[in-house]
Motif scaffolding. Structure first.
Motif, PDB file in Angstrom:
ATOM      1  N   GLU B 267      43.214  42.947  24.432  1.00  0.00           N
ATOM      2  CA  GLU B 267      43.526  41.434  24.203  1.00  0.00           C
ATOM      3  C   GLU B 267      42.901  40.401  25.043  1.00  0.00           C
ATOM      4  N   ARG B 268      42.564  40.794  26.297  1.00  0.00           N
ATOM      5  CA  ARG B 268      41.816  39.600  26.868  1.00  0.00           C
ATOM      6  C   ARG B 268      40.566  39.137  26.616  1.00  0.00           C
ATOM      7  N   LYS B 269      40.426  38.087  26.346  1.00  0.00           N
ATOM      8  CA  LYS B 269      39.236  37.421  25.939  1.00  0.00           C
ATOM      9  C   LYS B 269      38.181  36.859  27.078  1.00  0.00           C
ATOM     10  N   VAL B 336      42.756  48.811  38.231  1.00  0.00           N
ATOM     11  CA  VAL B 336      42.643  47.710  38.866  1.00  0.00           C
ATOM     12  C   VAL B 336      41.569  46.915  38.576  1.00  0.00           C
ATOM     13  N   GLN B 337      40.347  47.750  38.713  1.00  0.00           N
ATOM     14  CA  GLN B 337      39.051  47.028  38.608  1.00  0.00           C
ATOM     15  C   GLN B 337      39.084  46.222  37.065  1.00  0.00           C
ATOM     16  N   MET B 338      39.625  46.826  36.167  1.00  0.00           N
ATOM     17  CA  MET B 338      39.373  46.405  34.986  1.00  0.00           C
ATOM     18  C   MET B 338      40.352  45.102  34.290  1.00  0.00           C
ATOM     19  N   GLY B 340      40.721  42.883  36.522  1.00  0.00           N
ATOM     20  CA  GLY B 340      40.121  41.767  37.358  1.00  0.00           C
ATOM     21  C   GLY B 340      41.137  41.197  38.440  1.00  0.00           C
ATOM     22  N   GLY B 341      41.077  39.853  38.549  1.00  0.00           N
ATOM     23  CA  GLY B 341      42.113  39.363  39.397  1.00  0.00           C
ATOM     24  C   GLY B 341      43.412  39.802  39.236  1.00  0.00           C
ATOM     25  N   MET B 342      43.913  39.938  37.980  1.00  0.00           N
ATOM     26  CA  MET B 342      45.189  40.270  37.501  1.00  0.00           C
ATOM     27  C   MET B 342      45.670  41.449  38.287  1.00  0.00           C
TER      28      MET B 342
HETATM   29  C1  LIG Z   1      40.998  38.661  46.289  1.00  0.00           C
HETATM   30  C2  LIG Z   1      40.555  37.583  45.338  1.00  0.00           C
HETATM   31  C3  LIG Z   1      39.881  36.401  45.856  1.00  0.00           C
HETATM   32  C4  LIG Z   1      39.816  35.174  44.978  1.00  0.00           C
HETATM   33  N1  LIG Z   1      39.443  34.178  45.320  1.00  0.00           N
HETATM   34  C5  LIG Z   1      39.400  33.110  44.539  1.00  0.00           C
HETATM   35  C6  LIG Z   1      38.772  31.615  45.129  1.00  0.00           C
HETATM   36  O1  LIG Z   1      39.132  31.409  46.296  1.00  0.00           O
HETATM   37  N2  LIG Z   1      38.387  30.791  44.061  1.00  0.00           N
HETATM   38  C7  LIG Z   1      38.308  31.127  42.777  1.00  0.00           C
HETATM   39  O2  LIG Z   1      37.894  30.236  42.071  1.00  0.00           O
HETATM   40  N3  LIG Z   1      38.515  32.343  42.547  1.00  0.00           N
HETATM   41  C8  LIG Z   1      38.604  33.337  43.347  1.00  0.00           C
HETATM   42  N4  LIG Z   1      38.985  34.807  42.550  1.00  0.00           N
HETATM   43  C9  LIG Z   1      38.904  34.867  41.026  1.00  0.00           C
HETATM   44  C10 LIG Z   1      37.785  35.851  40.868  1.00  0.00           C
HETATM   45  O3  LIG Z   1      36.521  35.045  41.040  1.00  0.00           O
HETATM   46  C11 LIG Z   1      37.756  36.370  39.615  1.00  0.00           C
HETATM   47  O4  LIG Z   1      39.057  37.069  39.608  1.00  0.00           O
HETATM   48  C12 LIG Z   1      36.602  36.958  38.966  1.00  0.00           C
HETATM   49  O5  LIG Z   1      35.620  36.080  38.675  1.00  0.00           O
HETATM   50  C13 LIG Z   1      36.780  38.122  37.699  1.00  0.00           C
HETATM   51  O6  LIG Z   1      37.526  37.230  36.794  1.00  0.00           O
HETATM   52  P1  LIG Z   1      38.949  37.635  36.230  1.00  0.00           P
HETATM   53  O7  LIG Z   1      39.989  37.911  37.168  1.00  0.00           O
HETATM   54  O8  LIG Z   1      39.284  36.645  35.077  1.00  0.00           O
HETATM   55  O9  LIG Z   1      38.669  39.000  35.216  1.00  0.00           O
HETATM   56  P2  LIG Z   1      38.079  39.151  33.905  1.00  0.00           P
HETATM   57  O10 LIG Z   1      36.953  38.141  33.480  1.00  0.00           O
HETATM   58  O11 LIG Z   1      39.085  39.026  33.093  1.00  0.00           O
HETATM   59  O12 LIG Z   1      37.465  40.677  33.909  1.00  0.00           O
HETATM   60  C14 LIG Z   1      38.288  41.650  33.676  1.00  0.00           C
HETATM   61  C15 LIG Z   1      37.418  43.017  33.848  1.00  0.00           C
HETATM   62  O13 LIG Z   1      36.406  42.946  32.717  1.00  0.00           O
HETATM   63  C16 LIG Z   1      34.868  42.996  33.131  1.00  0.00           C
HETATM   64  N5  LIG Z   1      34.138  42.226  32.532  1.00  0.00           N
HETATM   65  C17 LIG Z   1      34.423  40.668  32.253  1.00  0.00           C
HETATM   66  N6  LIG Z   1      33.391  40.357  31.410  1.00  0.00           N
HETATM   67  C18 LIG Z   1      32.347  41.423  31.209  1.00  0.00           C
HETATM   68  C19 LIG Z   1      31.093  41.699  30.628  1.00  0.00           C
HETATM   69  N7  LIG Z   1      30.738  40.750  29.993  1.00  0.00           N
HETATM   70  N8  LIG Z   1      30.744  42.953  30.651  1.00  0.00           N
HETATM   71  C20 LIG Z   1      31.388  44.017  31.200  1.00  0.00           C
HETATM   72  N9  LIG Z   1      32.485  43.721  31.890  1.00  0.00           N
HETATM   73  C21 LIG Z   1      32.963  42.644  32.066  1.00  0.00           C
HETATM   74  C22 LIG Z   1      35.127  42.369  34.790  1.00  0.00           C
HETATM   75  O14 LIG Z   1      34.348  43.162  35.392  1.00  0.00           O
HETATM   76  C23 LIG Z   1      36.575  43.004  34.930  1.00  0.00           C
HETATM   77  O15 LIG Z   1      36.349  44.525  35.619  1.00  0.00           O
HETATM   78  C24 LIG Z   1      39.511  35.523  43.628  1.00  0.00           C
HETATM   79  C25 LIG Z   1      39.825  36.789  43.025  1.00  0.00           C
HETATM   80  C26 LIG Z   1      40.414  37.839  43.917  1.00  0.00           C
HETATM   81  C27 LIG Z   1      40.716  39.208  43.372  1.00  0.00           C
END
Ligand SMILES: Cc1cc2nc3c(=O)[nH]c(=O)nc-3n(C[C@H](O)[C@H](O)[C@H](O)COP(=O)(O)OP(=O)(O)OC[C@H]3O[C@@H](n4cnc5c(N)ncnc54)[C@H](O)[C@@H]3O)c2cc1C
Ligand SMILES: Cc1cc2nc3c(=O)[nH]c(=O)nc-3n(C[C@H](O)[C@H](O)[C@H](O)COP(=O)(O)OP(=O)(O)OC[C@H]3O[C@@H](n4cnc5c(N)ncnc54)[C@H](O)[C@@H]3O)c2cc1C
Lengths: 392, 380
Positions: B267-269, B336-338, B340-342
């Protein structure tokens, strides 16, 4: 239940009487397998006798119908037969791409005429088959194959090149994927055809492997005439059959992760090689590695068993064959690596008297092909992700 | 050996557990108990419903009020409990208490305690470990003979449901040295007895565990469970059953965390496409799928082996606990890793799965402990 019990008793008695003693020891070298075929040279009279007796009962293909030479056994009876063969550590009477791959496809998709022509000689080990799937430009992307078959009314004229054809130089017949409609979408214009390797225009050239052996070849098809009655299933509908056949191939290759009957287990090899210290393997690091492997190998064996049990109970697991192929071959490769580590420098002796079981480095090297042949591990993971998990 | 598929009864129990637990003991209940710092740490009302559902008596003989459905049956309940992170004293009482009493209890002990368990009126807890890593043979708690009874001194940690249990099953040394298997005896001790102090600890998974101290605790001879000095054999068997059930729970935890993750990836884009289209993630999921298939097989095999009293049951239990621990760790870390921040947020459930998995892994031996035990049982 009592029928099954009686069947077990009969089977046990028959095997006791008919399986030669020398056929009740594990293989020590790859070339001790019996492949059958027109040109096969038996290693011993016992090897020939064992094949003849098993073929006579149809037990080289125990689950095939008796009318095509098979054993006509039920799933439960097949299991009993397997168990009884394992109990006496019997060698397979016949190793055969016919039994493992093309036979099941002919049974499911072939015409009555094809079944009568090809199945009984497969059971008897008279005809040896090879698989003409891969091409230089079509490996993982098998559906991209280019070998061309032009329709000439009652026959096709086939031109092209196949590669990695295992035992093509020793085989009597080939089952071969050809393109019969170059206009159609790539999966749609493919046909599965059968032809005799003695047909004019068929030639092969061995390719030497890292293991030092040459089990496979390049195969050249130059204006080869293939009769239309040698088409399995419908013309242009070969892809479905090709995939069906591949699931059989995968199960066969995946099965290599299991320790063969009579073979020394990895811990036994380890104990022989490095000994025990206070009841524990004298090398702590290797002990954990052997244990990690054994846990996975045992879990894998139980999974193969569960998949079979589920299939019997009518709970088919969709793409289980891709999972079994992937995991089984990776487990087998790890086993081979550990064998090399456990035996140390002895494992590296390529030739000479020093190591009589000199097959080890060759077996280790050959195992690297397990995660390539029949579709690579990466392709199996793609299949699992797409077909089972719905990730795309 | 029976085929590795569920029979009709076991399948029915699985379906019942699935419906009931997702309805009556879902993750939201765990959150509630945690956020309210609930005194009991579980719902007594839920426990009574579990009695009525027959979950509590699954391993108990019919003469005491159980259904004697066996380990495969109970495993279905534990797998579903793992999927829902359900909280109840199933392990401490319905598995450990029932097993220990049925294996080693005197007629009087069985008649007094088993029917009470079956009715949901009595809870038990096993006090076995004294060090942070599981080691049931390492016992320094002493039980010295005194008059017609014994006096206990020592302490135990990681006692699941210790602060709510009516009866503690305690391993104590009546002979031998610190690490000897011989000389360990089991005692049934009232939690309320003089000299017993119980400190409730809140664990990372928000479930119940306690540190229990024994300071000159006097018990009668009738408190002895089984033969004096032969406690380890009983303990070994009870722990096999407990570990097989924990393996089933870990299977449930890992499967659920995995399925939730696959759904998220569908679901996540990001980058204009769903995450599930990236091969880097696909292959990790496909590998995890394969590992989970292995866990299903070894858990079912271990449970069946216990029911059939198979010779290699202990080996199979260690295989199941080791493999389920390894894969649950991988599955929850990947979840947890997959995400992401969620995945790092408290609001999202995957973190809870990771926490619960670690607790279940470490309880009664993790991958390392059971791999070592497996190797020893295999003679190397
Ligand atoms: C503890 C913590 C502190 C943070 N602090 C800040 C902050 O101060 N300021 C700020 O702006 N942000 C902050 N963040 C946000 C952080 O930068 C994002 O969580 C991160 O960039 C990942 O984005 P997302 O959470 O949207 O995950 P998503 O982009 O949704 O990724 C989910 C999963 O899919 C994988 N994935 C995504 N795209 C691909 C691809 N093309 N190929 C293979 N795998 C992929 C990712 O590796 C991850 O495992 C923080 C996050 C955390 C956990
Ligand atoms: C011992 C052995 C016996 C064989 N016997 C036969 C036989 O009898 N008959 C026959 O027809 N063929 C046979 N083969 C051929 C075998 O089926 C092919 O080698 C196999 O399908 C891989 O194709 P390729 O070698 O062209 O590799 P390529 O397709 O070129 O792949 C190279 C690498 O790229 C990876 N890759 C390719 N596509 C993807 C993708 N989409 N995603 C991720 N990674 C990818 C592969 O996994 C591999 O690691 C045999 C091979 C071996 C090693």
């Amino acid at each position: 239940m009592t029928d099954l019990h009686a069947f077990r008793e009969e089977t046990r008695a028959w095997l006791e009487e008919n399986c030669p003693q020398s056929m009740r020891t594990p293989f020590t070298a790859e070339d001790e397998q019996c492949w059958g075929g027109r040109n096969f040279k038996f290693k011993s009279d016992d090897q020939r006798l064992w094949l003849e007796r098993m073929a006579e009962k149809g037990w080289t293909a125990p689950d095939w119908p008796q009318e095509y030479g098979g054993g006509g056994l039920s799933n439960a009876e097949c299991k009993v037969l397997r168990e009884e063969l394992a109990r006496i550590k019997a060698r397979p009477a016949l190793s055969s791409f016919g039994v493992w791959m093309i036979g099941p496809a002919i049974l499911k998709f072939g015409s009555e005429e094809l079944k009568r022509q090809h199945l009984p000689p497969i059971v008897r080990g008279e005809i040896r088959w090879c698989q003409g799937y891969s091409e230089p430009g079509a490996g993982s992307d098998l559906a991209g194959l280019q070998t061309k078959a032009v329709d000439e009314g009652d026959h096709f004229i086939v031109n092209g090149q196949k590669i990695w054809t295992s035992y093509a130089d020793k085989a009597d017949w080939m089952f071969c994927l050809v393109r019969t409609n170059p206009e159609a979408k790539k999966q749609l214009g493919i046909t599965l055809v059968l032809f005799d390797m003695a047909t004019p225009g068929v030639s092969t050239r061995p390719i030497k492997l890292i293991s030092g052996n040459s089990p496979f070849c390049e195969s050249f098809l130059d204006n080869v005439r293939v009769e239309k009655n040698q088409v399995v299933g419908e013309i242009n509908a070969g892809w479905t059959i090709a995939k069906y056949l591949l699931t059989h191939e995968r199960e066969m290759i995946g099965g290599m992760g299991k320790t063969a009957a009579g073979q020394k287990t990895l811990p036994q090899v380890a104990v022989d090689a490095i000994g025990l210290d206070n009841g524990k393997l004298a090398d702590g690091y290797l002990r954990s590695e052997v244990t990690r492997w054994e846990l996975d190998a045992r879990a894998f064996e139980l999974t193969s068993e569960r998949v079979l049990d589920e299939a019997k109970a009518g709970q088919g697991v969709g793409a289980a064959s891709a999972m079994l192929k992937y995991y089984g071959t990776e487990v087998n490769k790890r086993r081979q690596e550990l064998l090399v580590a456990l035996r140390g420098s002895d494992a590296l002796v390529w030739e000479g008297e020093a190591w009589k079981e000199g097959a080890l480095p060759r077996t280790w090297l050959r195992s690297k092909g397990n995660s390539i042949e029949g579709g690579t591990s990466e392709i199996q993971l793609n299949v699992i992700a797409r077909n089972i998990l719905g990730l795309q | 050996m029976a085929a590795l598929v569920l029979n009709e009864e076991q399948q029915m129990l699985k379906d019942a557990a699935k419906g009931f637990l997702s309805e009556s003991a879902p993750i939201s209940q765990l959150r509630q108990l945690r956020d309210n710092r609930d005194e009991a740490g579980f719902s007594r009302e839920l426990w009574q419903s579990m009695v009525e559902m027959g979950f509590v008596g699954t391993l108990m003989l019919e003469e005491f009020g159980g259904s004697a459905f066996g380990n495969v049956g109970m495993g279905q309940v534990f797998e579903q409990a793992g999927r829902n992170l359900s909280v109840a004293p199933l392990l401490s009482t319905a598995v450990i208490g029932v097993c220990a009493l049925q294996l080693a209890g005197s007629t009087e002990q069985k008649q007094a305690l088993l029917p009470a368990i079956a009715e949901g009126k009595l809870l038990t807890a096993l006090a076995v470990d004294e060090t942070p890593r599981h080691n049931p043979a390492r016992v320094t708690t002493t039980a010295a003979p005194q008059g017609a009874g014994f006096v206990l001194n020592g302490h135990k940690s990681f006692v699941i449901d210790g602060h709510v249990a009516d009866k503690l099953i305690v391993s104590a040394r009546t002979a031998g040295d610190k690490n000897d298997r011989a000389g360990i005896s089991l005692f049934l001790v009232d939690r309320q007895a003089a000299g017993v102090s119980v400190e409730r600890t809140f664990m990372v998974d928000s479930r119940n565990a306690a540190i229990v101290r024994f300071d000159n605790v006097q018990v009668d001879a009738s408190a002895l469970l089984g033969e004096q000095g032969q406690g380890f054999e009983v303990l070994d068997k009870v722990l096999d059953v407990a570990n097989a059930q924990l393996a089933a729970e870990l299977l449930g935890i890992a499967s659920q965390a995995f399925e939730v993750t696959v759904k998220y990836l569908q679901e996540r884009k990001q980058f204009g496409v769903v995450l599930g289209s990236f091969q880097g993630l696909q292959h990790r999921c496909a590998h995890l799928f394969s590992e989970l298939e292995l866990v299903k097989s070894v858990v079912l095999k271990a449970l069946a082996a216990l029911d059939e009293g198979a010779e290699e049951a202990s080996q199979l239990v260690s295989l199941a606990k080791a493999k389920s621990s390894e894969v649950a760790e991988l599955a929850t870390n990947e979840a947890v890793q997959m995400h992401g921040g969620m995945g790092m947020t408290d609001e999202f459930d995957v973190g809870l799965f990771m926490k619960r998995a670690r607790a279940a892994q470490l309880l009664f031996g993790d991958y390392r402990y059971h791999a070592d035990r497996f190797a020893s049982l295999r003679g190397y």
